[in-house]
Structure formats: structure tokens, C-alpha cells
Design a protein around this motif. Structure first.
Motif, short mmCIF file in Angstrom:
data_model
loop_
_atom_site.label_atom_id
_atom_site.label_comp_id
_atom_site.label_asym_id
_atom_site.label_seq_id
_atom_site.Cartn_x
_atom_site.Cartn_y
_atom_site.Cartn_z
N TYR A 28 0.83 -1.21 0.00
CA TYR A 28 0.00 0.00 0.00
C TYR A 28 0.86 1.26 0.00
O TYR A 28 0.67 2.16 -0.83
CB TYR A 28 -0.92 -0.04 1.22
CG TYR A 28 -1.54 1.28 1.62
CD1 TYR A 28 -2.48 1.91 0.81
CD2 TYR A 28 -1.18 1.91 2.81
CE1 TYR A 28 -3.05 3.12 1.18
CE2 TYR A 28 -1.75 3.11 3.20
CZ TYR A 28 -2.69 3.73 2.38
OH TYR A 28 -3.24 4.92 2.75
N LEU A 29 1.83 1.32 0.91
CA LEU A 29 2.67 2.52 1.04
C LEU A 29 3.62 2.69 -0.14
O LEU A 29 4.02 3.81 -0.47
CB LEU A 29 3.46 2.47 2.35
CG LEU A 29 2.63 2.61 3.63
CD1 LEU A 29 3.51 2.44 4.86
CD2 LEU A 29 1.92 3.96 3.67
N ASN A 30 3.98 1.58 -0.78
CA ASN A 30 4.85 1.67 -1.96
C ASN A 30 4.09 2.09 -3.21
O ASN A 30 4.69 2.36 -4.25
CB ASN A 30 5.52 0.32 -2.22
CG ASN A 30 6.78 0.14 -1.39
OD1 ASN A 30 7.48 1.10 -1.09
ND2 ASN A 30 7.07 -1.09 -1.01
N GLY A 31 2.75 2.13 -3.11
CA GLY A 31 1.95 2.56 -4.24
C GLY A 31 1.49 1.45 -5.15
O GLY A 31 1.01 1.72 -6.27
N ASP A 32 1.57 0.19 -4.71
CA ASP A 32 1.16 -0.93 -5.55
C ASP A 32 -0.34 -0.95 -5.80
O ASP A 32 -0.80 -1.50 -6.81
CB ASP A 32 1.58 -2.26 -4.91
CG ASP A 32 3.08 -2.42 -4.83
OD1 ASP A 32 3.80 -1.64 -5.48
OD2 ASP A 32 3.55 -3.33 -4.11
N ALA A 50 -2.77 8.08 -2.04
CA ALA A 50 -3.39 7.42 -0.88
C ALA A 50 -4.90 7.50 -0.91
O ALA A 50 -5.59 6.58 -0.46
CB ALA A 50 -2.85 8.03 0.41
N ASN A 51 -5.42 8.59 -1.44
CA ASN A 51 -6.87 8.78 -1.46
C ASN A 51 -7.58 7.86 -2.44
O ASN A 51 -8.81 7.76 -2.42
CB ASN A 51 -7.21 10.24 -1.76
CG ASN A 51 -6.96 11.15 -0.57
OD1 ASN A 51 -7.49 10.95 0.51
ND2 ASN A 51 -6.09 12.15 -0.76
N GLU A 52 -6.81 7.20 -3.31
CA GLU A 52 -7.40 6.24 -4.23
C GLU A 52 -7.83 4.96 -3.52
O GLU A 52 -8.67 4.21 -4.02
CB GLU A 52 -6.41 5.87 -5.34
CG GLU A 52 -6.02 7.01 -6.27
CD GLU A 52 -4.97 6.57 -7.28
OE1 GLU A 52 -4.85 5.34 -7.52
OE2 GLU A 52 -4.27 7.44 -7.82
N ILE A 53 -7.24 4.69 -2.36
CA ILE A 53 -7.50 3.45 -1.64
C ILE A 53 -8.47 3.73 -0.50
O ILE A 53 -8.24 4.61 0.34
CB ILE A 53 -6.19 2.84 -1.08
CG1 ILE A 53 -5.25 2.49 -2.23
CG2 ILE A 53 -6.49 1.59 -0.26
CD1 ILE A 53 -4.30 3.56 -2.63
N ASN A 90 13.40 7.77 -1.38
CA ASN A 90 12.06 8.01 -1.92
C ASN A 90 11.01 7.84 -0.84
O ASN A 90 11.12 6.98 0.03
CB ASN A 90 11.77 7.06 -3.09
CG ASN A 90 11.88 5.61 -2.69
OD1 ASN A 90 12.94 5.16 -2.28
ND2 ASN A 90 10.80 4.87 -2.82
N LYS A 91 9.98 8.68 -0.86
CA LYS A 91 8.96 8.69 0.18
C LYS A 91 7.83 7.73 -0.15
O LYS A 91 7.60 7.38 -1.32
CB LYS A 91 8.40 10.10 0.36
CG LYS A 91 9.45 11.19 0.56
CD LYS A 91 10.36 10.90 1.71
CE LYS A 91 11.41 11.99 1.88
NZ LYS A 91 12.48 11.60 2.83
N ASP A 92 7.09 7.30 0.89
CA ASP A 92 5.92 6.48 0.63
C ASP A 92 4.77 7.39 0.17
O ASP A 92 4.91 8.61 0.12
CB ASP A 92 5.55 5.64 1.86
CG ASP A 92 5.14 6.47 3.07
OD1 ASP A 92 4.41 7.47 2.89
OD2 ASP A 92 5.52 6.12 4.20
N ILE A 93 3.63 6.78 -0.17
CA ILE A 93 2.55 7.56 -0.77
C ILE A 93 1.94 8.56 0.20
O ILE A 93 1.29 9.51 -0.23
CB ILE A 93 1.45 6.65 -1.35
CG1 ILE A 93 0.81 5.77 -0.26
CG2 ILE A 93 1.99 5.83 -2.50
CD1 ILE A 93 -0.39 4.99 -0.76
N HIS A 94 2.14 8.37 1.51
CA HIS A 94 1.69 9.36 2.48
C HIS A 94 2.66 10.53 2.52
O HIS A 94 2.27 11.70 2.43
CB HIS A 94 1.60 8.75 3.88
CG HIS A 94 0.46 7.81 4.06
ND1 HIS A 94 0.20 7.18 5.26
CD2 HIS A 94 -0.50 7.38 3.22
CE1 HIS A 94 -0.86 6.41 5.14
NE2 HIS A 94 -1.30 6.50 3.90
#
Length: 230
Positions: free
Chosen positions: A53-57, A62-65, A168-172
Motif C-alpha cells: 500500500y505505502l509503496n503505491g502498488d 493514498a486517497n485512491e485506496i 524516496n517517500k511512501d505515498i503518504h
């Protein structure tokens, strides 16, 4: 005889890990029977979906999930940790000090919901999921590190990613609008749920680590002693 569960929470970059560690070390020195944990538990297979989730898979934003979907990842990780790492210790009267808890879902996932009535429905659902269905303990004390978002954005700018150790940052972390929404939501929730608010900035300057620690320590020790007397 169940123990005590103390959670420290905040948005990213607020110093949760540092303050949790300092509080743990000092309470150990004081002779308290205490164990420190952290969520997510990245060393456990139970965090696999959180990492994805945090890696963007599942979506680069983030708001997409759905907050309901994402919350199940974190709740399952907490359940696994409780059953395998600290449940017996807690149930035998030990003190658990945790860097993030169910409160993390309240701060981050609930921020995705704008409508207040819908947010309340989500928070009630989350309470039932984690504390009733999964049966993990409710926190006896939640400490909210209130670090305004304009400060946290600077603090996390050059921080390495905890999942892969890279810059690189996570999606948050890489979504400043999401971080801002999480902070504003956290301030509201901290007040609504009567969390202990620790103001991290005074006179437009970030308070020192030691200054913050002393305030947190004094509050927690008083809470522990009050609980022992009951």
C-alpha cells in the motif's frame, strides 16, 4: 490481570519514534515492567500488504485506496503482533508502550473522509473491527504530538524511507495535501477522543527533544501511578 497500553501518535515527521524510545528507556530505568512495540511491524510478514500500500502498488495516491480497505491491512498487522509478540506480557500485567496504534488509522485513514457524519461511521466501524472483532486491547492513554504541518514537511524532506531504506517517500509522505489533511484530522480527533496533546512548537520554534520528553514523562508516570492505586 491486564496491563496498561500507552500509545504515542502523530503525523509523519513529528518525532514519535524518538519520544517513544526515550520514554521507554527512562521507564525501564525506573524499574517498570514495560515492553516497547511499533506499528507497522515491518519485521513481520503481517505487514506485507501495508508495504504494498505505502509503496503505491494499489494506487499512487493514498486517497485512491478506501480507508476501510487500508485499515484492514494495519488492523491485521496489530492482531498478529498482539498474538505473537506482546499479548501474554500485557495480559500478565505488563506495560505496553507503542509507537502508533489503532490511533494511526484514526489519524491517517479517517482523513480521507470529508463528511463528518461519514467519518463518524468509519471511526465506529474501526473501533468495532480492532477492539471487538480482532480483540486487541484498547489504549489506556494516547499521547498526541502536535507538530504543525509546515514544520513536519521540512523534517521529513530528507528522511529515508523506513520500508526500503531509500530516500524516496511512501505515498503518504510525498503527498503534502494528504499530510495536511491528516494533521487537521488528527487535531480534531485528539480533542474529540480526549488524547493528551503535547504542543511541539512554542513561539514559532520546535521545542527541544528533552523538553518534550519531560512533559510526556511526567504525564505518563502520573497516569501509571494513578492506575496502580485503583
Amino acid at each position: 490481570m491486564r496491563g496498561l497500553l500507552i500509545a504515542i501518535d502523530a503525523v509523519d515527521g513529528s518525532g514519535k519514534e524518538t519520544q517513544t524510545r526515550k520514554l521507554y528507556d527512562r521507564l525501564c530505568e525506573d524499574g517498570y515492567n514495560i515492553k516497547k512495540i511499533q506499528f507497522p511491524n515491518y519485521d513481520s510478514p503481517s505487514s506485507s500488504l501495508i508495504k504494498m500500500y505505502l509503496n503505491g502498488d494499489f494506487g499512487k495516491n493514498a486517497n485512491e485506496i478506501s480507508p476501510y480497505v487500508a485499515s484492514t491491512f494495519y488492523a491485521a498487522d496489530r492482531y498478529a503482533s498482539f498474538k505473537t509478540l506482546w499479548g501474554d506480557f500485557y495480559n500478565e500485567g505488563g506495560i505496553i508502550l507503542t509507537d502508533r496504534y489503532t490511533t494511526g488509522n484514526m489519524v491517517h485513514q479517517a482523513s480521507k473522509i470529508i463528511n463528518k457524519a461519514e467519518k463518524k461511521v468509519f471511526l465506529n466501524w474501526l473501533y468495532d473491527l480492532e477492539f471487538n472483532i480482532y480483540g486487541i486491547p484498547k489504549p489506556d492513554c494516547v499521547i498526541f504530538l502536535d507538530m504543525p504541518i509546515n514544520y513536519t514537511k521540512e523534517l521529513i524532506k530528507n528522511r529515508a524511507n523506513k520500508i526500503n531504506g531509500l530516500d524516496n517517500k511512501d505515498i503518504h509522505e510525498r503527498d503534502t495535501s494528504y499530510l495536511e489533511a491528516s494533521y487537521n484530522n488528527a487535531v480534531e480527533i485528539a480533542q474529540e477522543y480526549n488524547w493528551k496533546r503535547i504542543e511541539c512548537v512554542k513561539d514559532e520554534k520546535i521545542r527541544s527533544i528533552e523538553d518534550l520528553h519531560e512533559e510526556i514523562y511526567a504525564y505518563v508516570v502520573q497516569m501509571i501511578k494513578s492506575s496502580i492505586k485503583k
